[in-house]
Design a protein around this motif. Sequence first.
Motif, PDB file in Angstrom:
ATOM      1  N   GLU A  81       0.834  -1.210   0.000  1.00  0.00           N
ATOM      2  CA  GLU A  81       0.000   0.000   0.000  1.00  0.00           C
ATOM      3  C   GLU A  81       0.867   1.257   0.000  1.00  0.00           C
ATOM      4  O   GLU A  81       0.558   2.240  -0.694  1.00  0.00           O
ATOM      5  CB  GLU A  81      -0.917  -0.005   1.221  1.00  0.00           C
ATOM      6  N   TYR A  83       3.910   1.479  -1.165  1.00  0.00           N
ATOM      7  CA  TYR A  83       4.514   1.569  -2.492  1.00  0.00           C
ATOM      8  C   TYR A  83       3.518   2.128  -3.506  1.00  0.00           C
ATOM      9  O   TYR A  83       3.882   2.892  -4.400  1.00  0.00           O
ATOM     10  CB  TYR A  83       4.991   0.192  -2.946  1.00  0.00           C
ATOM     11  N   GLY A  84       2.259   1.737  -3.375  1.00  0.00           N
ATOM     12  CA  GLY A  84       1.234   2.249  -4.284  1.00  0.00           C
ATOM     13  C   GLY A  84       1.061   3.753  -4.156  1.00  0.00           C
ATOM     14  O   GLY A  84       0.881   4.466  -5.151  1.00  0.00           O
ATOM     15  N   LYS A  85       1.138   4.274  -2.910  1.00  0.00           N
ATOM     16  CA  LYS A  85       1.050   5.715  -2.702  1.00  0.00           C
ATOM     17  C   LYS A  85       2.246   6.434  -3.329  1.00  0.00           C
ATOM     18  O   LYS A  85       2.089   7.493  -3.950  1.00  0.00           O
ATOM     19  CB  LYS A  85       0.980   6.015  -1.206  1.00  0.00           C
ATOM     20  N   GLN A 194       6.475  -2.501 -14.289  1.00  0.00           N
ATOM     21  CA  GLN A 194       5.131  -2.482 -13.704  1.00  0.00           C
ATOM     22  C   GLN A 194       4.411  -3.798 -13.964  1.00  0.00           C
ATOM     23  O   GLN A 194       3.675  -4.294 -13.099  1.00  0.00           O
ATOM     24  CB  GLN A 194       4.323  -1.304 -14.264  1.00  0.00           C
ATOM     25  N   ILE A 199       2.094  -3.192  -9.126  1.00  0.00           N
ATOM     26  CA  ILE A 199       1.735  -2.327  -8.007  1.00  0.00           C
ATOM     27  C   ILE A 199       0.645  -1.362  -8.460  1.00  0.00           C
ATOM     28  O   ILE A 199       0.800  -0.665  -9.463  1.00  0.00           O
ATOM     29  CB  ILE A 199       2.961  -1.552  -7.510  1.00  0.00           C
ATOM     30  N   LYS A 200      -0.424  -1.318  -7.721  1.00  0.00           N
ATOM     31  CA  LYS A 200      -1.544  -0.458  -8.084  1.00  0.00           C
ATOM     32  C   LYS A 200      -1.327   0.932  -7.498  1.00  0.00           C
ATOM     33  O   LYS A 200      -1.276   1.096  -6.282  1.00  0.00           O
ATOM     34  CB  LYS A 200      -2.855  -1.040  -7.565  1.00  0.00           C
ATOM     35  N   PRO A 201      -1.173   1.946  -8.361  1.00  0.00           N
ATOM     36  CA  PRO A 201      -0.978   3.302  -7.827  1.00  0.00           C
ATOM     37  C   PRO A 201      -2.259   3.831  -7.210  1.00  0.00           C
ATOM     38  O   PRO A 201      -3.368   3.528  -7.661  1.00  0.00           O
ATOM     39  CB  PRO A 201      -0.585   4.108  -9.077  1.00  0.00           C
ATOM     40  N   SER A 202      -2.094   4.603  -6.170  1.00  0.00           N
ATOM     41  CA  SER A 202      -3.243   5.228  -5.524  1.00  0.00           C
ATOM     42  C   SER A 202      -3.178   6.729  -5.710  1.00  0.00           C
ATOM     43  O   SER A 202      -2.090   7.303  -5.884  1.00  0.00           O
ATOM     44  CB  SER A 202      -3.270   4.883  -4.025  1.00  0.00           C
TER      45      SER A 202
END
Length: 492
Positions: A81, A83-85, A194, A199-202
């Motif tokens: 999470e 990493y996503g931020k 990617q 990793i899902k970006p937020s």
Amino acid sequence: MSTSGQKTPGPSLLAGLAWTSALRWAAQVVAWSSTLILVRVLSPTDYGVVAVAAAVIAWVTGLADLGLSGSIQTAEVQSPEAYGKMLGQSLTSGLAFAGFIAVLGPFLAVIFKQDSLRLLLPVMSLCILLDGVRAVLSSIMMRSLQNRSLAALDLARSVSQTLVVFACAIMGFGFWSLAIGQVTASVLGAVMIQTKLRIKPSRPTLAQFRASLVRGKHFMTTGMMWQTYVNADVWVLGRVLGPAAVGAYSLARTLASMPSDKIVTVVTGVTNGYIADSKSDRQALKRLYLSLTHGISLITALPLAGLAATADLAVPVLLGDRWIVVVAPLRCLCVGAFFWSLNSAAFQVAANAEKIHSLSISSAAAVPFSLVAYYVGAHFAGTTGAAAAYIAVVIFVATPVIVLANQTSRTSWGEYFSAHVDAAKIIVLVVASTSALRLVIPPTWPMPVKLGTLALGGGLAGGWPIWRSSMPSIVELKSMLLARVARKRRSE
């Protein structure tokens, strides 16, 4: 994505070094081969225009990073999470700065007196967004010690870039061949990593941006200053001497930096996580620091000394007669590249020991020094003067970093210099052997044969001392890391 349980040193480090080295050197062979062909198709002016644009893009990319990549490598274990931020922040920042440079293109074209930058900079500004994303994702992979996968992705990216540049150059695209190749590499680099990490970006918030700036402000400042004095030579030459001189100088700098950059990238990419884990054990940190310094100096000494000693033959044989002007600057840049490689292990130790604030101060002081040094050198002695100034800039930049690393690891100056004695012997042997061979080689021999003879003689003279001197360091490094494995297992 899990990052736990992956930082066990010892055999994993040695295996990682072996695999990563093989893949990175494969990528380097591709880069060298393509360069030797492209220089016969593209002109110095083509290289110069893209070099100026790339220097601008690299500086802005470092600014857009916001210190995220440095924070990832030195912080405690992060969650997916988190990493996503960070990835979301990188995307937002990169997009904003890319748009800014696209708009600023005409103004920069006037500053550097190159109309080609009006359109070239907006196109290459895509690299700001894509390389920023790749830097964050690469830091995550290095932090979790996925070095083999990262090296494999870099190889694929390098091969793809080479194929694109070749195709465009053959079709007569000129400097656009290099620009399109760089954008293609940025696209593939970001997409492939990617796809690997997923990793899902937020969506970032202002509070998250503020927190990242507080956490990574010293990394961002140091990165900006580093990009400034690293690219200051290209900026000054572009303004003072024009694109043709920049092209010749940038090619010489590329050739001089190839051996050290790839070796240093391989080693530091694998060892950074272990240095971070050794912060609390000063004795282990000191041994690792000295072993890395000794190893890097040994491996970079041979190719750089050989290239400097044979530059007058290597340039016309490998690049062609129109590039003969790079001989003198190439020799100076080889000296500077060797000193620069010695700084890599010291920077890792200082950065991981939370000395980044002190590094920021020394980097800020290096900016005006580098700009003045390059201007004076270029004004009075052209590209050769700028190359000589490069040596002075490297020493100015590296000295405070080494001081901080020595203080952090409690390494004396005597111990530090002792780590370079073997490399100094290799340099003397290579220069002496090639000089002696020049006295006995018949002047009627073809130039490629002369070059091959000098390369073989210098390689044999310096190669054996490398093997003999490096084995104790390898054995010591291996035993140290295996001991750390045993201690960690006992603690578990």
